[in-house]
Scaffold this active site. Structure first.
Site, PDB file in Angstrom:
ATOM      1  N   CYS A  89      15.720  54.448  63.388  1.00  0.00           N
ATOM      2  CA  CYS A  89      16.483  53.677  64.128  1.00  0.00           C
ATOM      3  C   CYS A  89      15.892  53.635  65.465  1.00  0.00           C
ATOM      4  O   CYS A  89      15.805  54.748  66.216  1.00  0.00           O
ATOM      5  CB  CYS A  89      17.918  54.296  64.180  1.00  0.00           C
ATOM      6  SG  CYS A  89      19.129  53.534  65.254  1.00  0.00           S
ATOM      7  N   CYS A 146      34.108  69.893  52.241  1.00  0.00           N
ATOM      8  CA  CYS A 146      33.410  69.308  53.410  1.00  0.00           C
ATOM      9  C   CYS A 146      32.834  70.419  54.247  1.00  0.00           C
ATOM     10  O   CYS A 146      32.444  70.333  55.525  1.00  0.00           O
ATOM     11  CB  CYS A 146      34.285  68.389  54.278  1.00  0.00           C
ATOM     12  SG  CYS A 146      35.720  69.132  54.886  1.00  0.00           S
TER      13      CYS A 146
END
Ligand SMILES: C[S@@+](CC[C@H](N)C(=O)[O-])C[C@H]1O[C@@H](n2cnc3c(N)ncnc32)[C@H](O)[C@@H]1O
Length: 410
Positions: A61, A365
Site C-alpha cells: 500500500c 481474539c
C-alpha cells in the site's frame, strides 16, 4: 545518528533494538536488520535501513509509511503468519501449554467489511481516513489495501457526515459496516443531536445512499434494513453491533466451529453476538444462544424466526461475567461454543468444565486469555484438538484462534 540491530518484533509490530537505556522501538523494521537513527525517548527517529532483512518486501500500500492503520506490510506473508503463530505459541507457553497448530488462515487483502474511520471538518471541506503512524492526524487513504472495494465508499461518506455534523474542532468516529443492503454507518463524537441536525443527517443519509445511519447511539434513519447473512438466516444487527471483521475470517471460524461440534444435538453458544455461529448451527441442532447485549439477542432471535424451518433456537440476554451459565443450565447440552471478548471468560470456562460439557469449541481474539482459559479446561480433564490461527486483521498485530476441547473418557 547511531547504528542498532533489530532483535525482535514487539506486540504492536514495531522492531525492537537494545538501546543504551533499554528497549528502543523502531517501526517498520524487522529482526536482524541493521538500522541507524536518532534516539528520541524509547523510539528511534529518522530511521535508515542499513542492512535489510531477506524477509523485507515492498509494502503493497502506498499509504503504509504515513498511515497508522497497518503495522507489518513491510514483511512477507509467510513471515507475518509465522510471527502470529509465534504470538500464540508464546501465550500458550506462558501457561505451560503446547498445541498442535494446524495453520494460519489469513484473510485476503481488500476484504475488511467493517472499519472505524476518523473524519473532521477542514477549512475547505472535510477529510477522512485513519490516524497517522505515531500521530493523531488523520491520513487520507484513497488506495487503502485493507478495505473491501465496496467499503471504500465509506471514506467520502465519512467526509460528507463530518461536513454536516462534525464539531468545529475535533473528529467524528465513523464505524462503517458493509451489509447486503448497503453501508451501515454509526457515528460518535459529532455535534449533539437536535431536530435541525437530525433533519440534515436524514437528508445526508439519502444523498450518500446509506442503508442506515445512527448518531451517538440514536437511530437517524433506516433506508434499507442492513442485514447480514448467517447461514440461511438474515439478521439486522443493532447499530455498532459486533461482527467478524472479514467474511473470510467469519467463514473460517464457522467451519472450525461446525467441525468441532459435529454430531451434537443440543448446542449452547456463549457470547453469541447476532448469531454468527448460533444460526448456522441451528440448521442441524437445537441451540441455546446467550449474549450480553439485549438488542443483539433480539436481532438474533428475530433472524431465526424469520428464516423458518431451522431447529429450535432460544436466544437469551445474560451477563456471562457476573452470572455464568452453570450446573443445571447445561442439562442435555452436548457441545458448547464460547467466543468471549478480549478479557476471556474465566468464570464461564470454569463452569463449563464443572458441568462436564463433553465438547467445547473455543474462539478467541486474545491468545493470552485463551491460554489462561485453555489451561483451566486441560486441568479439568479436557484434551485440546488442533488449533487454527485466524488472521482477519491482516498487517496488524491482532491474532485470533479457534480450537476444540473434548472431555477425556474416565
Ligand atoms: C467476540 S464477540 C463474539 C460474538 C459472536 N460469537 C460472533 O462471532 O459474532 C463477543 C460477544 O460477547 C458479548 N459480551 C461482552 N461481554 C459480555 C458479557 N459480560 N456477557 C455476555 N456477553 C458479553 C459482546 O456483546 C459480543 O457480542
Amino acid at each position: 545518528m547511531q547504528d542498532f540491530q533489530i532483535q525482535r518484533l514487539g506486540h504492536h509490530g514495531d522492531g525492537i533494538a537494545e538501546g543504551p537505556d533499554g528497549a528502543l522501538y523502531v517501526p517498520m523494521t524487522l529482526p536482524g536488520e541493521r538500522v541507524s537513527g536518532t534516539i528520541a525517548g524509547d523510539r528511534l527517529e529518522g530511521v535508515k535501513i542499513l542492512e535489510p532483512s531477506p524477509e523485507r518486501v515492498a509494502a503493497p500500500c502506498r499509504h503504509f509509511r504515513s498511515c497508522g492503520g497497518c503495522a507489518v506490510q513491510h514483511a512477507g506473508e509467510d513471515y507475518v503468519a509465522a510471527w502470529k503463530r509465534g504470538i500464540v505459541e508464546v501465550a500458550l507457553k506462558g501457561q505451560g501449554l503446547e498445541a498442535a497448530i494446524s495453520g494460519v488462515a489469513t484473510s485476503p487483502a481488500q476484504s475488511r467489511r467493517r472499519a472505524s474511520l476518523s473524519a473532521r471538518k477542514t477549512k475547505g471541506g472535510a477529510l477522512a481516513g485513519f490516524h497517522g503512524r505515531a500521530s493523531g492526524a488523520i491520513v487520507e487513504v484513497p488506495d487503502c489495501q485493507l478495505l473491501h472495494p465496496d467499503l471504500m465508499r465509506a471514506l467520502p461518506v465519512a467526509e460528507g457526515l463530518a461536513r454536516v455534523g462534525g464539531a468545529r474542532k475535533g473528529e467524528i468516529s465513523v464505524l462503517a459496516t458493509l451489509s447486503e443492503a448497503g453501508l451501515d454507518i454509526a457515528v460518535t463524537g459529532g455535534k449533539p443531536l437536535d431536530e435541525p441536525l437530525r433533519m440534515e443527517l436524514t437528508t445526508a443519509a439519502q444523498e450518500l445512499d446509506l442503508a442506515r445511519l445512527s448518531w451517538e447511539g440514536e437511530l437517524i434513519v433506516t433506508r434499507n434494513p442492513p442485514f447480514q447473512r448467517f447461514g440461511r438466516a438474515q439478521v439486522v444487527p443493532p447499530p455498532g453491533a459486533f461482527l467478524q471483521a472479514t467474511h473470510h475470517g467469519e467463514q473460517t471460524l464457522l467451519s472450525e466451529v461446525l467441525r468441532i461440534t459435529k454430531g451434537a444435538k443440543r448446542v449452547v453458544d456463549l457470547f453469541a453476538g447476532c448469531g454468527t455461529f448460533a444460526l448456522p448451527i441451528s440448521e442441524r441442532a437445537e441451540v441455546l444462544a446467550i449474549e450480553g447485549d439485549r438488542a443483539m439477542t433480539a436481532a438474533l432471535q428475530e433472524g431465526w424466526r424469520r428464516a423458518g424451518g431451522l431447529h429450535a433456537l432460544k436466544a437469551a440476554q445474560r451477563d456471562l461475567f457476573r452470572n455464568p451459565l452453570e450446573g443445571e443450565d447445561f442439562k442435555g447440552i452436548d457441545a458448547a461454543v464460547i467466543d468471549p471478548p478480549r478479557a476471556g471468560a474465566e468464570a464461564q470456562t470454569r463452569a463449563l468444565a464443572e458441568a462436564r460439557v463433553p465438547v467445547i469449541a473455543a474462539v478467541s481474539c486474545n491468545p493470552v486469555t485463551f491460554a489462561r482459559d485453555a489451561r483451566l479446561l486441560l486441568e479439568a480433564g479436557y484434551e485440546m484438538g488442533e488449533l487454527l490461527v485466524v488472521d482477519q486483521f491482516r498487517w496488524s498485530p491482532h491474532v485470533e484462534v479457534v480450537a476444540g476441547f473434548t472431555l477425556k473418557k474416565a
